[in-house]
Design an enzyme around this catalytic site. Sequence first.
Site, PDB file in Angstrom:
ATOM      1  N   CYS A  92       0.818  -1.220   0.000  1.00 30.87           N
ATOM      2  CA  CYS A  92       0.000   0.000   0.000  1.00 30.87           C
ATOM      3  C   CYS A  92       0.852   1.271   0.000  1.00 30.87           C
ATOM      4  CB  CYS A  92      -0.947   0.015   1.201  1.00 30.87           C
ATOM      5  SG  CYS A  92      -2.074  -1.378   1.164  1.00 30.87           S
ATOM      6  N   HIS A 382      -9.498   3.269  -1.102  1.00 30.81           N
ATOM      7  CA  HIS A 382      -8.080   2.902  -1.032  1.00 30.81           C
ATOM      8  C   HIS A 382      -7.711   1.911  -2.132  1.00 30.81           C
ATOM      9  CE1 HIS A 382      -4.254   1.575   0.342  1.00 30.81           C
ATOM     10  NE2 HIS A 382      -4.658   0.542   1.061  1.00 30.81           N
ATOM     11  N   CYS A 412       0.651   2.782   6.219  1.00 26.99           N
ATOM     12  CA  CYS A 412       0.972   1.418   6.642  1.00 26.99           C
ATOM     13  C   CYS A 412       0.762   0.489   5.447  1.00 26.99           C
ATOM     14  CB  CYS A 412       0.058   1.009   7.790  1.00 26.99           C
ATOM     15  SG  CYS A 412      -1.681   1.115   7.357  1.00 26.99           S
TER      16      CYS A 412
HETATM   17  C1  LIG Z   1      -2.269  -1.433   4.563  1.00 25.27           C
HETATM   18  C2  LIG Z   1      -3.672  -1.422   4.214  1.00 25.27           C
HETATM   19  O1  LIG Z   1      -4.157  -0.488   3.665  1.00 25.27           O
HETATM   20  S1  LIG Z   1      -4.539  -2.752   4.698  1.00 25.27           S
HETATM   21  C3  LIG Z   1      -6.140  -2.517   4.057  1.00 25.27           C
HETATM   22  C4  LIG Z   1      -6.336  -3.373   2.892  1.00 25.27           C
HETATM   23  N1  LIG Z   1      -7.753  -3.401   2.587  1.00 25.27           N
HETATM   24  C5  LIG Z   1      -8.547  -4.311   3.120  1.00 25.27           C
HETATM   25  O2  LIG Z   1      -8.128  -5.182   3.865  1.00 25.27           O
HETATM   26  C6  LIG Z   1      -9.990  -4.210   2.744  1.00 25.27           C
HETATM   27  C7  LIG Z   1     -10.844  -4.264   3.965  1.00 25.27           C
HETATM   28  N2  LIG Z   1     -12.232  -4.266   3.572  1.00 25.27           N
HETATM   29  C8  LIG Z   1     -12.963  -5.398   3.421  1.00 25.27           C
HETATM   30  O3  LIG Z   1     -12.460  -6.506   3.560  1.00 25.27           O
HETATM   31  C9  LIG Z   1     -14.413  -5.251   3.048  1.00 25.27           C
HETATM   32  O4  LIG Z   1     -14.628  -3.982   2.491  1.00 25.27           O
HETATM   33  C10 LIG Z   1     -15.316  -5.427   4.301  1.00 25.27           C
HETATM   34  C11 LIG Z   1     -15.248  -6.903   4.723  1.00 25.27           C
HETATM   35  C12 LIG Z   1     -14.868  -4.536   5.444  1.00 25.27           C
HETATM   36  C13 LIG Z   1     -16.755  -5.037   3.976  1.00 25.27           C
HETATM   37  O5  LIG Z   1     -17.158  -5.725   2.860  1.00 25.27           O
HETATM   38  P1  LIG Z   1     -18.703  -5.711   2.420  1.00 25.27           P
HETATM   39  O6  LIG Z   1     -19.547  -6.367   3.466  1.00 25.27           O
HETATM   40  O7  LIG Z   1     -18.746  -6.225   1.035  1.00 25.27           O
HETATM   41  O8  LIG Z   1     -18.994  -4.152   2.453  1.00 25.27           O
HETATM   42  P2  LIG Z   1     -20.206  -3.345   1.890  1.00 25.27           P
HETATM   43  O9  LIG Z   1     -19.665  -2.201   1.157  1.00 25.27           O
HETATM   44  O10 LIG Z   1     -21.181  -4.230   1.189  1.00 25.27           O
HETATM   45  O11 LIG Z   1     -20.856  -2.791   3.214  1.00 25.27           O
HETATM   46  C14 LIG Z   1     -21.623  -3.602   4.093  1.00 25.27           C
HETATM   47  C15 LIG Z   1     -22.768  -2.768   4.620  1.00 25.27           C
HETATM   48  O12 LIG Z   1     -22.235  -1.694   5.373  1.00 25.27           O
HETATM   49  C16 LIG Z   1     -22.839  -0.485   4.944  1.00 25.27           C
HETATM   50  N3  LIG Z   1     -21.855   0.600   5.127  1.00 25.27           N
HETATM   51  C17 LIG Z   1     -20.549   0.593   4.783  1.00 25.27           C
HETATM   52  N4  LIG Z   1     -19.996   1.782   5.100  1.00 25.27           N
HETATM   53  C18 LIG Z   1     -20.964   2.533   5.651  1.00 25.27           C
HETATM   54  C19 LIG Z   1     -21.008   3.847   6.162  1.00 25.27           C
HETATM   55  N5  LIG Z   1     -19.927   4.625   6.180  1.00 25.27           N
HETATM   56  N6  LIG Z   1     -22.190   4.296   6.650  1.00 25.27           N
HETATM   57  C20 LIG Z   1     -23.287   3.522   6.649  1.00 25.27           C
HETATM   58  N7  LIG Z   1     -23.315   2.266   6.158  1.00 25.27           N
HETATM   59  C21 LIG Z   1     -22.164   1.782   5.675  1.00 25.27           C
HETATM   60  C22 LIG Z   1     -23.152  -0.732   3.496  1.00 25.27           C
HETATM   61  O13 LIG Z   1     -24.179   0.124   3.031  1.00 25.27           O
HETATM   62  C23 LIG Z   1     -23.616  -2.150   3.520  1.00 25.27           C
HETATM   63  O14 LIG Z   1     -24.962  -2.177   3.955  1.00 25.27           O
HETATM   64  P3  LIG Z   1     -26.032  -3.117   3.216  1.00 25.27           P
HETATM   65  O15 LIG Z   1     -25.540  -4.514   3.459  1.00 25.27           O
HETATM   66  O16 LIG Z   1     -27.302  -2.782   3.927  1.00 25.27           O
HETATM   67  O17 LIG Z   1     -25.989  -2.727   1.788  1.00 25.27           O
END
Ligand SMILES: CC(=O)SCCNC(=O)CCNC(=O)[C@H](O)C(C)(C)COP(=O)(O)OP(=O)(O)OC[C@H]1O[C@@H](n2cnc3c(N)ncnc32)[C@H](O)[C@@H]1OP(=O)(O)O
Length: 425
Positions: A92, A382, A412
């Site tokens: 990242c 991201h 990070c």
């Molecule tokens: C060094 C680094 O940068 S490490 C980071 C690397 N990146 C990662 O590891 C990615 C991490 N993220 C993930 O694994 C995934 O995005 C997860 C598991 C967190 C979520 O995945 P999903 O469940 O597919 O997310 P999705 O976008 O569908 O959101 C789930 C629910 O939360 C809700 N939601 C998400 N964000 C918000 C918000 N800010 N406000 C209100 N509701 C929200 C969505 O509307 C959705 O609701 P619904 O099911 O009623 O439609």
Amino acid sequence: MQNQSRRVAIIGGQRIPFVRSFREYSRTTNQEMLIATLRGLVKKCNLEGRMLGDVSLGAVMTSSIEWNLAREVVQGSGLDAHTPAFNVQRACGTSLETVNLIALKIAVGQIDSGIAGGSDTNSDLPIMVQRALAWKLIDINNAKSFGERLSKILRIRPSDLKPAYPGIVEPRTGLSMGQHTERMVKEWKISRQEQDQLAYESHVKAARAYQEGFYNDLVTPFKNATRDTIVRGDTTLEKLAKLKPVFDKSEAGTMTAGNSTAFTDGASAVLLGSEEFARQNNLPVQAYFKDAEAAAVDYVQGAGLLMAPTIAVARMLRRHNLTLQDFDFYEIHEAFAGQVLSTLKAWESAEYCRKVLGLEKALGAIDRSKMNVKGGSLALGHPFGATGARTVATLAKLLHQKGSGRGLISICTGGGMGVVAILER
Ligand SMILES: CC(=O)SCCNC(=O)CCNC(=O)[C@H](O)C(C)(C)COP(=O)(O)OP(=O)(O)OC[C@H]1O[C@@H](n2cnc3c(N)ncnc32)[C@H](O)[C@@H]1OP(=O)(O)O
């Protein structure tokens, strides 16, 4: 940078809107996103047909088919085709590292100008075949007779056909970045409320920045994507509080889709040059690149996976005789709200700073009103390889608007690394 021969100017950045994966850019490759971004930057800076010193680009989830990604992008960018290019990958921290490398080349006088950037797409993952199938296919190809070929074809099992692709999992622990961060937030006793508050503020700040026109300069070559799509101006703390934990699904879990970054597709890039280059081309300088640093932690032996920026920042501050409070802006990559909060708590902890950073006292607290003032990765998204150049472009623009000052970037990365940098004006 010590013994730096000349200052490195950040002239400006460009990016395409960052969008939720599997949506608007679901049929768009890293190469296409980067070409669109560089074309935008080249046009904005009147560099059509011009030759630059070098171009450094990278993506984390890239296919080996795109083995010469940066050079291919340059050839589609509108720059003179004699401009060289090279790929970089530091998880990242990829495009903060590309900025660092181009800046170093300019600082020592190897080149006068260059572009740094990156992209990522989770919608176009490099899907491969299982190793077992690949080896069987090679054997089939090398077969000497029809009979031998047929017998080797018959050795292929249905399980061999399962596709193989990279995941957000640390190979040495088998845990996802989110699961590792759940461990960190438990160690640092970060509450769900604190995490949701940080996520909420990220969305509020990004939505406000949109209203102010801060993000009006995105390049939008893909007709179906005209703005970032992850930012939610209508998020409330109540809505965030209702989301279920995703990485530790027990009652102890605190990390949700709301306080974790969403999978994102996008690309960004930055133009850097010597002051002379900027002057000769009538390009206003937004800010100057001062220095960068990278560090790593041994997360396999129990360190927090995403804590390495704490070490990198401490080293860089020491090198420049600066304190953590000597900054007007902090661009801290929000991989997860819990990871930002763990980092801040570690800097505030005298024990951590003594034991891990070798300092006599804590680095102390930062003024949170100076952190991610135009929103962070939680709200903007991201795309792994693009986040570094996005933060550099944002910080350079903020310093330009302010007219003077200093900013800290902290990112990070997977694999337990941290990449950080200082910009100033
Ligand atoms: C060094 C680094 O940068 S490490 C980071 C690397 N990146 C990662 O590891 C990615 C991490 N993220 C993930 O694994 C995934 O995005 C997860 C598991 C967190 C979520 O995945 P999903 O469940 O597919 O997310 P999705 O976008 O569908 O959101 C789930 C629910 O939360 C809700 N939601 C998400 N964000 C918000 C918000 N800010 N406000 C209100 N509701 C929200 C969505 O509307 C959705 O609701 P619904 O099911 O009623 O439609």
